[in-house]
Design a protein around this motif. Sequence first.
Motif, mmCIF file in Angstrom:
data_model
loop_
_atom_site.group_PDB
_atom_site.id
_atom_site.type_symbol
_atom_site.label_atom_id
_atom_site.label_comp_id
_atom_site.label_asym_id
_atom_site.label_seq_id
_atom_site.Cartn_x
_atom_site.Cartn_y
_atom_site.Cartn_z
ATOM 1 N N TRP A 44 -8.908 -2.176 1.488
ATOM 2 C CA TRP A 44 -7.446 -2.241 1.397
ATOM 3 C C TRP A 44 -6.816 -0.956 1.940
ATOM 4 C CZ3 TRP A 44 -3.737 0.594 -1.175
ATOM 5 C CH2 TRP A 44 -2.448 0.050 -1.161
ATOM 6 N N VAL A 45 -7.367 0.206 1.533
ATOM 7 C CA VAL A 45 -6.836 1.490 2.003
ATOM 8 C C VAL A 45 -6.955 1.577 3.523
ATOM 9 C CG1 VAL A 45 -7.218 3.995 2.003
ATOM 10 C CG2 VAL A 45 -7.191 2.748 -0.150
ATOM 11 N N ARG A 46 -8.111 1.192 4.046
ATOM 12 C CA ARG A 46 -8.291 1.222 5.497
ATOM 13 C C ARG A 46 -7.261 0.327 6.200
ATOM 14 N NH1 ARG A 46 -13.143 2.763 8.025
ATOM 15 N NH2 ARG A 46 -14.522 3.920 6.634
ATOM 16 N N GLY A 47 -6.975 -0.822 5.633
ATOM 17 C CA GLY A 47 -5.978 -1.714 6.206
ATOM 18 C C GLY A 47 -4.583 -1.101 6.206
ATOM 19 N N GLN A 48 -4.231 -0.421 5.118
ATOM 20 C CA GLN A 48 -2.930 0.247 5.035
ATOM 21 C C GLN A 48 -2.798 1.332 6.097
ATOM 22 O OE1 GLN A 48 -0.232 -0.369 2.655
ATOM 23 N NE2 GLN A 48 -1.452 -2.236 2.753
ATOM 24 N N ILE A 49 -3.860 2.128 6.262
ATOM 25 C CA ILE A 49 -3.849 3.203 7.259
ATOM 26 C C ILE A 49 -3.755 2.613 8.656
ATOM 27 C CG2 ILE A 49 -5.191 5.092 8.260
ATOM 28 C CD1 ILE A 49 -6.423 5.432 5.375
ATOM 29 N N ALA A 50 -4.578 1.614 8.948
ATOM 30 C CA ALA A 50 -4.575 0.991 10.277
ATOM 31 C C ALA A 50 -3.209 0.406 10.612
ATOM 32 C CB ALA A 50 -5.657 -0.088 10.357
ATOM 33 N N ALA A 51 -2.556 -0.220 9.641
ATOM 34 C CA ALA A 51 -1.238 -0.806 9.880
ATOM 35 C C ALA A 51 -0.216 0.270 10.244
ATOM 36 C CB ALA A 51 -0.772 -1.593 8.658
ATOM 37 N N GLU A 52 -0.264 1.414 9.573
ATOM 38 C CA GLU A 52 0.662 2.508 9.890
ATOM 39 C C GLU A 52 0.391 3.080 11.277
ATOM 40 O OE1 GLU A 52 3.436 3.811 8.553
ATOM 41 O OE2 GLU A 52 3.319 2.235 7.055
ATOM 42 N N LEU A 53 -0.885 3.236 11.615
ATOM 43 C CA LEU A 53 -1.240 3.815 12.910
ATOM 44 C C LEU A 53 -0.916 2.876 14.066
ATOM 45 C CD1 LEU A 53 -4.649 5.515 12.049
ATOM 46 C CD2 LEU A 53 -2.394 6.600 12.297
ATOM 47 N N ALA A 54 -0.864 1.580 13.800
ATOM 48 C CA ALA A 54 -0.599 0.600 14.846
ATOM 49 C C ALA A 54 0.890 0.320 15.032
ATOM 50 C CB ALA A 54 -1.313 -0.715 14.512
ATOM 51 N N THR A 60 8.106 5.628 12.977
ATOM 52 C CA THR A 60 7.376 6.147 11.822
ATOM 53 C C THR A 60 7.661 7.629 11.628
ATOM 54 O OG1 THR A 60 5.632 4.499 12.079
ATOM 55 C CG2 THR A 60 5.083 6.459 10.817
ATOM 56 N N ILE A 61 7.666 8.381 12.711
ATOM 57 C CA ILE A 61 7.973 9.817 12.622
ATOM 58 C C ILE A 61 9.369 10.008 12.032
ATOM 59 C CG2 ILE A 61 8.468 11.898 13.973
ATOM 60 C CD1 ILE A 61 6.281 10.846 15.966
ATOM 61 N N ASP A 62 10.348 9.290 12.554
ATOM 62 C CA ASP A 62 11.724 9.409 12.056
ATOM 63 C C ASP A 62 11.808 9.027 10.580
ATOM 64 O OD1 ASP A 62 12.553 10.233 14.557
ATOM 65 O OD2 ASP A 62 13.304 8.259 15.148
#
Length: 114
Positions: A44-54, A60-62
Amino acid sequence: MEVVPGALGDAMAHKLLRSIVMKGLAAVVCEAVEAGRRAGYEDWVRGQIAAELAGDGHGTIDRFISGSAKHAARRAEEMNAVAGYCHALGTPSHMSTAARDSLMELAGAEVKSA
């Protein structure tokens, strides 16, 4: 290789500024995945990180900048709870603690070591 025009030291400045993101991001990801693994939620954590990076990088920066400024005090409290949870899981919380301290400073609160 990227050629950086400018004065002596400009290329080094670019490298060091990029390192803030790349090494800091790597440390945050490692901390989150290890905590997720110990809690039984690594996938689940990996999925959350991947979604943010994609996602939309500039958006996202703003969002990070405006959201951190607007919600710094509340987010600092949340990161304090995160650090406590990591401790309970037996995993390091160096990045979570640093995030808490950074948010407290942004909120204008005195940073106290835990």
